[in-house]
Design a protein around this motif. Sequence first.
Motif, PDB file in Angstrom:
ATOM      1  N   LEU A  89      11.446 -10.354  -9.831  1.00  0.00           N
ATOM      2  CA  LEU A  89      10.066 -10.241 -10.299  1.00  0.00           C
ATOM      3  C   LEU A  89       9.160  -9.641  -9.226  1.00  0.00           C
ATOM      4  O   LEU A  89       8.315  -8.801  -9.519  1.00  0.00           O
ATOM      5  CB  LEU A  89       9.537 -11.616 -10.720  1.00  0.00           C
ATOM      6  CG  LEU A  89      10.150 -12.216 -11.978  1.00  0.00           C
ATOM      7  CD1 LEU A  89       9.609 -13.624 -12.202  1.00  0.00           C
ATOM      8  CD2 LEU A  89       9.864 -11.337 -13.181  1.00  0.00           C
ATOM      9  N   GLU A  90       9.345 -10.063  -7.979  1.00  0.00           N
ATOM     10  CA  GLU A  90       8.531  -9.512  -6.900  1.00  0.00           C
ATOM     11  C   GLU A  90       8.832  -8.030  -6.691  1.00  0.00           C
ATOM     12  O   GLU A  90       7.940  -7.245  -6.429  1.00  0.00           O
ATOM     13  CB  GLU A  90       8.754 -10.294  -5.606  1.00  0.00           C
ATOM     14  CG  GLU A  90       8.057 -11.630  -5.606  1.00  0.00           C
ATOM     15  CD  GLU A  90       8.182 -12.358  -4.285  1.00  0.00           C
ATOM     16  OE1 GLU A  90       9.129 -12.080  -3.512  1.00  0.00           O
ATOM     17  OE2 GLU A  90       7.321 -13.214  -4.028  1.00  0.00           O
ATOM     18  N   GLY A  91      10.111  -7.670  -6.802  1.00  0.00           N
ATOM     19  CA  GLY A  91      10.481  -6.261  -6.670  1.00  0.00           C
ATOM     20  C   GLY A  91       9.839  -5.415  -7.752  1.00  0.00           C
ATOM     21  O   GLY A  91       9.347  -4.316  -7.491  1.00  0.00           O
ATOM     22  N   GLU A  92       9.826  -5.948  -8.951  1.00  0.00           N
ATOM     23  CA  GLU A  92       9.191  -5.225 -10.050  1.00  0.00           C
ATOM     24  C   GLU A  92       7.682  -5.139  -9.849  1.00  0.00           C
ATOM     25  O   GLU A  92       7.078  -4.090 -10.075  1.00  0.00           O
ATOM     26  CB  GLU A  92       9.502  -5.891 -11.390  1.00  0.00           C
ATOM     27  CG  GLU A  92       8.990  -5.072 -12.544  1.00  0.00           C
ATOM     28  CD  GLU A  92       9.722  -5.373 -13.835  1.00  0.00           C
ATOM     29  OE1 GLU A  92       9.061  -5.270 -14.875  1.00  0.00           O
ATOM     30  OE2 GLU A  92      10.915  -5.690 -13.798  1.00  0.00           O
ATOM     31  N   ALA A  93       7.073  -6.229  -9.395  1.00  0.00           N
ATOM     32  CA  ALA A  93       5.629  -6.220  -9.129  1.00  0.00           C
ATOM     33  C   ALA A  93       5.298  -5.216  -8.033  1.00  0.00           C
ATOM     34  O   ALA A  93       4.308  -4.482  -8.132  1.00  0.00           O
ATOM     35  CB  ALA A  93       5.156  -7.614  -8.735  1.00  0.00           C
TER      36      ALA A  93
ATOM     37  N   ARG B 161      -2.118  -6.345  -2.069  1.00  0.00           N
ATOM     38  CA  ARG B 161      -1.196  -6.998  -3.006  1.00  0.00           C
ATOM     39  C   ARG B 161       0.252  -6.660  -2.656  1.00  0.00           C
ATOM     40  O   ARG B 161       1.127  -7.530  -2.647  1.00  0.00           O
ATOM     41  CB  ARG B 161      -1.499  -6.590  -4.449  1.00  0.00           C
ATOM     42  CG  ARG B 161      -2.700  -7.268  -5.019  1.00  0.00           C
ATOM     43  CD  ARG B 161      -2.351  -8.711  -5.296  1.00  0.00           C
ATOM     44  NE  ARG B 161      -3.547  -9.409  -5.708  1.00  0.00           N
ATOM     45  CZ  ARG B 161      -3.726 -10.711  -5.568  1.00  0.00           C
ATOM     46  NH1 ARG B 161      -2.803 -11.451  -5.046  1.00  0.00           N
ATOM     47  NH2 ARG B 161      -4.829 -11.278  -5.948  1.00  0.00           N
ATOM     48  N   GLN B 162       0.511  -5.394  -2.361  1.00  0.00           N
ATOM     49  CA  GLN B 162       1.865  -4.991  -1.964  1.00  0.00           C
ATOM     50  C   GLN B 162       2.275  -5.690  -0.663  1.00  0.00           C
ATOM     51  O   GLN B 162       3.409  -6.161  -0.538  1.00  0.00           O
ATOM     52  CB  GLN B 162       1.928  -3.473  -1.775  1.00  0.00           C
ATOM     53  CG  GLN B 162       1.763  -2.693  -3.060  1.00  0.00           C
ATOM     54  CD  GLN B 162       1.692  -1.212  -2.794  1.00  0.00           C
ATOM     55  OE1 GLN B 162       2.660  -0.629  -2.350  1.00  0.00           O
ATOM     56  NE2 GLN B 162       0.549  -0.609  -3.061  1.00  0.00           N
ATOM     57  N   SER B 163       1.353  -5.763   0.276  1.00  0.00           N
ATOM     58  CA  SER B 163       1.647  -6.406   1.561  1.00  0.00           C
ATOM     59  C   SER B 163       1.975  -7.883   1.383  1.00  0.00           C
ATOM     60  O   SER B 163       2.885  -8.401   2.040  1.00  0.00           O
ATOM     61  CB  SER B 163       0.456  -6.255   2.514  1.00  0.00           C
ATOM     62  OG  SER B 163       0.241  -4.904   2.814  1.00  0.00           O
ATOM     63  N   ALA B 164       1.246  -8.556   0.508  1.00  0.00           N
ATOM     64  CA  ALA B 164       1.503  -9.981   0.270  1.00  0.00           C
ATOM     65  C   ALA B 164       2.923 -10.197  -0.246  1.00  0.00           C
ATOM     66  O   ALA B 164       3.622 -11.125   0.186  1.00  0.00           O
ATOM     67  CB  ALA B 164       0.476 -10.538  -0.716  1.00  0.00           C
TER      68      ALA B 164
END
Length: 128
Positions: free
Chosen positions: A5-9, A78-81
């Motif tokens: 899910l994080e990879g997709e986000a 957001r990407q950094s988080a």
Amino acid sequence: QLVTLEGEALREYHELQAACAERYRAGAAAGAELAFGGGEAGAEDAALLDPDRKDVRRLCEAGVAPSEFDTMQYLFARQSAILLRQGRAAAVAERGAAFLQSFSQRLAGRRDGLPPQLAERWGFTASL
């Protein structure tokens, strides 16, 4: 499953960042430039690791178009988080250097209507 899910986000945020950048460039080329922002108090303090500094998502939900200045920082944050949660600090540093360079150039090219030395102050705080 969380990693998936994080990879997709992360991919979605990356695509959204590219789409927004293209929209801002296209608007500028067509003479219909969208609001750049950066004129409000505290704008010189970079928000590259603070996605909650300006609630861009809520602005969009309320039908308010966020400025390019706020949107691009928000998407990077957001990407950094996500990357930091995944333990990928080196990826954040690498992406951060590229973002800092490109966004600093964008700021430098936008001197009109921005506070004096905003590009320099923003670049300095982003580098800390």
